[in-house]
Design an enzyme around this catalytic site. Structure first.
Site, PDB file in Angstrom:
ATOM      1  N   ASN A 128      39.352  40.872  39.119  1.00 46.74           N
ATOM      2  CA  ASN A 128      40.600  40.811  39.883  1.00 46.74           C
ATOM      3  C   ASN A 128      40.388  40.046  41.183  1.00 46.74           C
ATOM      4  O   ASN A 128      39.314  40.106  41.811  1.00 46.74           O
ATOM      5  CB  ASN A 128      41.214  42.189  40.101  1.00 46.74           C
ATOM      6  N   GLU A 131      42.492  39.520  44.607  1.00 47.57           N
ATOM      7  CA  GLU A 131      43.653  39.925  45.399  1.00 47.57           C
ATOM      8  C   GLU A 131      43.986  38.874  46.449  1.00 47.57           C
ATOM      9  O   GLU A 131      43.196  37.946  46.708  1.00 47.57           O
ATOM     10  CB  GLU A 131      43.379  41.294  46.027  1.00 47.57           C
ATOM     11  N   CYS A 149      44.965  40.214  38.006  1.00 46.45           N
ATOM     12  CA  CYS A 149      44.119  41.225  37.372  1.00 46.45           C
ATOM     13  C   CYS A 149      42.907  40.580  36.696  1.00 46.45           C
ATOM     14  O   CYS A 149      42.910  39.388  36.341  1.00 46.45           O
ATOM     15  CB  CYS A 149      44.910  41.988  36.325  1.00 46.45           C
ATOM     16  N   GLU A 179      41.894  41.056  33.681  1.00 48.50           N
ATOM     17  CA  GLU A 179      42.227  40.609  32.322  1.00 48.50           C
ATOM     18  C   GLU A 179      42.860  39.213  32.360  1.00 48.50           C
ATOM     19  O   GLU A 179      42.573  38.359  31.513  1.00 48.50           O
ATOM     20  CB  GLU A 179      43.200  41.591  31.667  1.00 48.50           C
ATOM     21  N   CYS A 192      47.296  47.248  33.087  1.00 47.77           N
ATOM     22  CA  CYS A 192      48.701  47.297  33.485  1.00 47.77           C
ATOM     23  C   CYS A 192      49.577  46.721  32.373  1.00 47.77           C
ATOM     24  O   CYS A 192      49.103  46.046  31.451  1.00 47.77           O
ATOM     25  CB  CYS A 192      48.917  46.553  34.804  1.00 47.77           C
ATOM     26  N   CYS A 209      49.312  42.953  31.785  1.00 44.71           N
ATOM     27  CA  CYS A 209      48.080  42.525  31.109  1.00 44.71           C
ATOM     28  C   CYS A 209      48.107  42.891  29.632  1.00 44.71           C
ATOM     29  O   CYS A 209      47.542  42.172  28.800  1.00 44.71           O
ATOM     30  CB  CYS A 209      46.855  43.110  31.799  1.00 44.71           C
TER      31      CYS A 209
END
Ligand code: THU
Length: 130
Positions: A39, A41, A50, A52, A83, A86
């Site tokens: 991930n 940010e 993310c 993924e 999530c 994803c």
């Protein structure tokens, strides 16, 4: 190296100054190649991505599109749950029976599939009248 260990290794590179929650993801493709993502940010929070999504982007940039297996790992109390976005991103490149291992850094595992993570997925067949 196992796919979970690939995810564990790339997790260390996560850029998480806001959540402090590092996630690693690894995808093995039909050819056997492994692509990894973490991930990333951003100070503009919605711009974060993310793990993924990073692994999928690396796979596509590497010229591959067929996901054979996925592993995701985080330091969570139970195996980390991808999530919703994803789950849809994985379904774009995987079949419903594609195995997914969700893991914690202290050794818990949950074995599932892309189809179990996203039942009733929207797919291209639903646009057949367009
Ligand atoms: N996150 C992932 O990278 N993958 C998941 O499966 C769950 C959540 C990230 C997004 C954000 O950087 C942090 O975890 C907290 O939501």
């Amino acid at each position: 190296m196992s796919l979970v260990d690939e995810a564990r290794a790339v997790r260390e590179n996560a850029h998480v100054p806001y959540s402090r929650f590092k996630v690693g993801a690894a995808i093995r493709t039909a050819s056997g190649t492994v692509f990894r993502g973490c991930n990333v940010e951003n100070v503009a929070y919605p711009e974060g991505t993310c793990a993924e999504a990073g692994a999928i982007a690396a796979m596509v940039a590497g010229g591959e599109r067929a996901i054979a297996e996925v592993a995701v790992i985080a330091d969570s109390p139970v195996p980390v749950s991808p999530c919703g976005g994803c789950r849809q991103k994985l379904a774009e490149f995987a079949g419903p029976d594609t195995p997914v291992t969700l893991a914690t850094t202290d050794g818990a595992r949950l074995e599932t599939t892309v189809g179990a993570l996203l039942p009733g997925a929207f797919d291209a067949s639903q646009m057949s009248r367009a």
